[in-house]
Design an enzyme around this catalytic site. Structure first.
Site, mmCIF file in Angstrom:
data_model
loop_
_atom_site.group_PDB
_atom_site.id
_atom_site.type_symbol
_atom_site.label_atom_id
_atom_site.label_comp_id
_atom_site.label_asym_id
_atom_site.label_seq_id
_atom_site.Cartn_x
_atom_site.Cartn_y
_atom_site.Cartn_z
ATOM 1 N N SER A 24 24.813 20.384 -6.303
ATOM 2 C CA SER A 24 24.037 19.195 -6.676
ATOM 3 C C SER A 24 23.261 19.428 -7.972
ATOM 4 C CB SER A 24 23.079 18.800 -5.543
ATOM 5 O OG SER A 24 22.325 19.909 -5.126
ATOM 6 N N ASN A 111 15.744 22.441 3.416
ATOM 7 C CA ASN A 111 15.740 21.107 4.023
ATOM 8 C C ASN A 111 14.392 20.401 3.842
ATOM 9 O OD1 ASN A 111 18.253 21.854 4.737
ATOM 10 N ND2 ASN A 111 17.894 21.941 6.949
ATOM 11 N N HIS A 157 19.608 -28.594 -7.026
ATOM 12 C CA HIS A 157 21.064 -28.700 -7.232
ATOM 13 C C HIS A 157 21.426 -28.653 -8.724
ATOM 14 C CE1 HIS A 157 21.202 -30.254 -3.037
ATOM 15 N NE2 HIS A 157 20.095 -30.868 -3.403
ATOM 16 N N SER A 278 29.063 -11.838 -31.676
ATOM 17 C CA SER A 278 30.450 -11.682 -31.233
ATOM 18 C C SER A 278 31.241 -11.027 -32.355
ATOM 19 C CB SER A 278 31.034 -13.056 -30.912
ATOM 20 O OG SER A 278 32.438 -13.043 -31.076
ATOM 21 N N LYS A 284 28.296 -16.965 -32.793
ATOM 22 C CA LYS A 284 27.768 -16.657 -31.465
ATOM 23 C C LYS A 284 26.452 -15.889 -31.489
ATOM 24 C CE LYS A 284 29.197 -17.307 -27.891
ATOM 25 N NZ LYS A 284 30.254 -16.636 -27.106
ATOM 26 N N ASN A 286 24.452 -14.236 -28.254
ATOM 27 C CA ASN A 286 24.602 -14.102 -26.800
ATOM 28 C C ASN A 286 23.378 -13.491 -26.125
ATOM 29 O OD1 ASN A 286 27.225 -15.102 -27.016
ATOM 30 N ND2 ASN A 286 28.059 -13.054 -27.415
ATOM 31 N N GLU A 291 22.060 -11.246 -19.238
ATOM 32 C CA GLU A 291 23.331 -11.102 -18.509
ATOM 33 C C GLU A 291 23.455 -9.723 -17.867
ATOM 34 O OE1 GLU A 291 26.829 -13.398 -20.575
ATOM 35 O OE2 GLU A 291 25.492 -12.615 -22.087
ATOM 36 N N GLN A 323 22.723 14.759 0.753
ATOM 37 C CA GLN A 323 22.660 15.054 -0.678
ATOM 38 C C GLN A 323 23.060 13.811 -1.490
ATOM 39 O OE1 GLN A 323 23.618 19.117 -2.141
ATOM 40 N NE2 GLN A 323 25.392 18.128 -3.013
HETATM 41 N N1 ARG Z 1 21.066 20.296 -2.349
HETATM 42 C C1 ARG Z 1 20.751 20.072 -0.984
HETATM 43 C C2 ARG Z 1 20.517 18.562 -0.769
HETATM 44 O O1 ARG Z 1 20.253 17.892 -1.702
HETATM 45 C C3 ARG Z 1 19.535 20.833 -0.594
HETATM 46 C C4 ARG Z 1 19.404 21.074 0.878
HETATM 47 C C5 ARG Z 1 20.425 22.054 1.338
HETATM 48 N N2 ARG Z 1 20.244 22.377 2.709
HETATM 49 C C6 ARG Z 1 21.242 22.915 3.438
HETATM 50 N N3 ARG Z 1 20.968 23.113 4.694
HETATM 51 N N4 ARG Z 1 22.402 23.165 2.932
HETATM 52 O O2 ARG Z 1 20.612 18.063 0.310
#
Ligand code: ARG
Length: 463
Positions: A24, A111, A157, A278, A284, A286, A291, A323
């Site tokens: 991540s 966690n 309407h 455009s 144009k 816009n 939008e 995650q």
């Molecule tokens: N990168 C993980 C997440 O965003 C961190 C927590 C990881 N915990 C684990 N038990 N693998 O969830």
């Protein structure tokens, strides 16, 4: 690939494809500041509780702050195969300060750490959104104050219905965005609670002082169940819900800006700096900002649905699926921040074509209800006056004219109770200015409502 911190029970290294899939770091690196703040507070608490020495805690703090400096100056980059931002910073800390770094994670799990980091990050960003939203709404309030006597048609309407003013129209959105701001305030209060100390799921036997950590981090309190602390992300869903409602309101306003700036309406002229051209059609101009705001609304709804669906089937407590919450939440934040600045600029610079608005208010028989109400005052029941007024409208359509242009003789063909005072009763000014009850468009009523909003804002509330 660097050795994993959890490698003890494994005989093989992680497959590269698994590592890439699992990582991540490419997106959670944006929480580096919150991760460091959380770790500083946690380690200082560990020392206060006699779990690690103060000397180690101070080394940890110094090491973490040097990492923060190096990230911010660009000296330290995230090109690493670390699994996530938590591992990245802990590894870097241990490289810098040795054994003391290995004591940081005592009594903590990723966690509860990731749950904390995300909440801290979301609160920081949500506060920025709060101020951008406040500036945006203030721009609407300023524009409303300048236009309490700018007549325009109100629509149902998308057909001309009854005359209102541009201030009264804007006031509808000022109310909506005020409620959005209230929802954001409440979501922030519920997000700003510390889950740290929940451990992996069942707390810890170390005598952690959880409220102390929360206090150090400027949070409102601590979660009261360790399973809940690591397993739920309802606060993120609440922020995305606020965002979805806000975008829904903004999208409706966008739709009207798009319509009103068209050649068909010509109520609004967008500033050149907030419009685009455009590549083919030289004439144009816009309304891209409006939008895109309308378009990005679907994207934010998508994020909300993605968060809800990610969470719906998960057994307690932590599951890696969670995650996925991060990118959806980050996208909500980026999208709202991205839209607010140009949108506010567009509102502040747009010009009103008051002449066209008034012309439109005068057409379309928007005073037909007032004509019926005039005859009610002469003693005829409303259902009958509605019909008389309808017949007069029909007569006008056939003779290509408007109600206020009819002669008294013509009026009298439909009801002999109609007198000279009808012209005043159905004038545009009367139709708007006599609507003085709370919430109605009369200039004095809208001005009073605007000053009430400003007074409340000074008290710290938005409605
Ligand atoms: N990168 C993980 C997440 O965003 C961190 C927590 C990881 N915990 C684990 N038990 N693998 O969830």
């Amino acid at each position: 690939m660097a050795k994993k911190m959890w490698a003890g029970r494994f005989e093989k290294a992680t497959d590269k494809a698994v590592n890439d899939f699992n990582s991540s770091l490419p997106f959670d690196c944006r929480m580096y500041k919150q991760d460091i703040e959380g770790s500083v507070a946690h380690s200082q608490m560990l020392a206060k509780q006699g779990i690690i020495t103060q000397e180690d805690a101070d080394k940890i703090k110094e090491g973490l702050l040097s990492i923060l400096d190096d990230i911010e100056s660009g000296k330290l980059t995230f090109d690493s195969d670390a699994e996530d931002i938590h591992m990245f910073i802990e590894e870097e800390l241990t490289n810098r300060i040795g054994d003391a770094g290995k004591r940081l994670h005592t009594g903590r799990s990723r966690n509860d750490q990731v749950a904390l980091d995300q909440r801290l990050y979301a609160v920081d960003e949500a506060k920025e959104i709060q101020s951008l939203l406040g500036e945006f709404r203030d721009a609407l309030i300023d524009l409303a104050e300048e236009n309490t006597e700018t007549y325009m048609p109100g629509y149902t309407h998308l057909q001309r219905a009854q005359p209102i003013t541009f201030a009264h129209y804007l006031m509808a959105y000022i109310q909506m965005f005020g409620r959005d701001m209230d929802r954001l305030d409440e979501a922030i209060a519920r997000t700003n609670i510390s889950p740290l100390g929940s451990g992996a799921l069942a707390g810890t036997t170390y005598p952690l002082d959880r409220p102390f950590v929360a206090d150090q981090l400027g949070m409102n309190g601590v979660t009261l169940n360790s399973l809940d602390g690591v397993a739920d992300r309802d606060w993120a869903i609440e922020l995305a819900s606020f965002a979805s409602l806000f975008m829904m309101h903004l999208s409706r306003l966008s739709e009207e800006i798009i319509l009103y700036s068209s050649q068909e309406f010509k109520f609004i002229e967008l500033d050149d700096a907030y419009s685009t051209g455009s590549s083919m059609m030289p004439q144009k101009k816009n309304p891209d900002v409006a939008e895109l705001a309308r378009g990005k609304t679907g994207r934010v709804y998508g994020d909300l649905i993605s968060l809800l669906v990610t969470m719906k089937g998960l057994p307690l407590t932590y599951n890696k699926d969670m995650q996925e919450v991060q990118e959806a939440l980050f996208d909500v934040i980026d999208t709202i921040k991205g839209v607010l600045v140009p949108f506010t600029g567009m509102i502040k610079t747009m010009k009103l074509r008051k002449d066209n608005m008034e012309k439109a208010a005068l057409g379309g028989f928007t005073n037909a209800t007032d004509l019926a109400d005039y005859l009610v005052r002469k003693g005829i029941p409303f259902r009958s006056t509605h019909e008389i007024s309808g017949k007069l409208v029909h007569y006008c359509i056939e003779h290509d004219t408007t109600l206020e242009k009819l002669s008294l003789d013509e009026f009298k063909q439909f009801s002999d109770l109609i007198e000279e005072d009808v012209y005043d009763a159905i004038s545009l000014e009367t139709c708007v200015n006599k609507r003085t009850i709370i919430g109605a468009p009369a200039p004095e009523t809208v001005k009073a409502a605007l000053s009430k909003i400003k007074g409340l804002e000074n008290d710290g509330s938005s409605n």
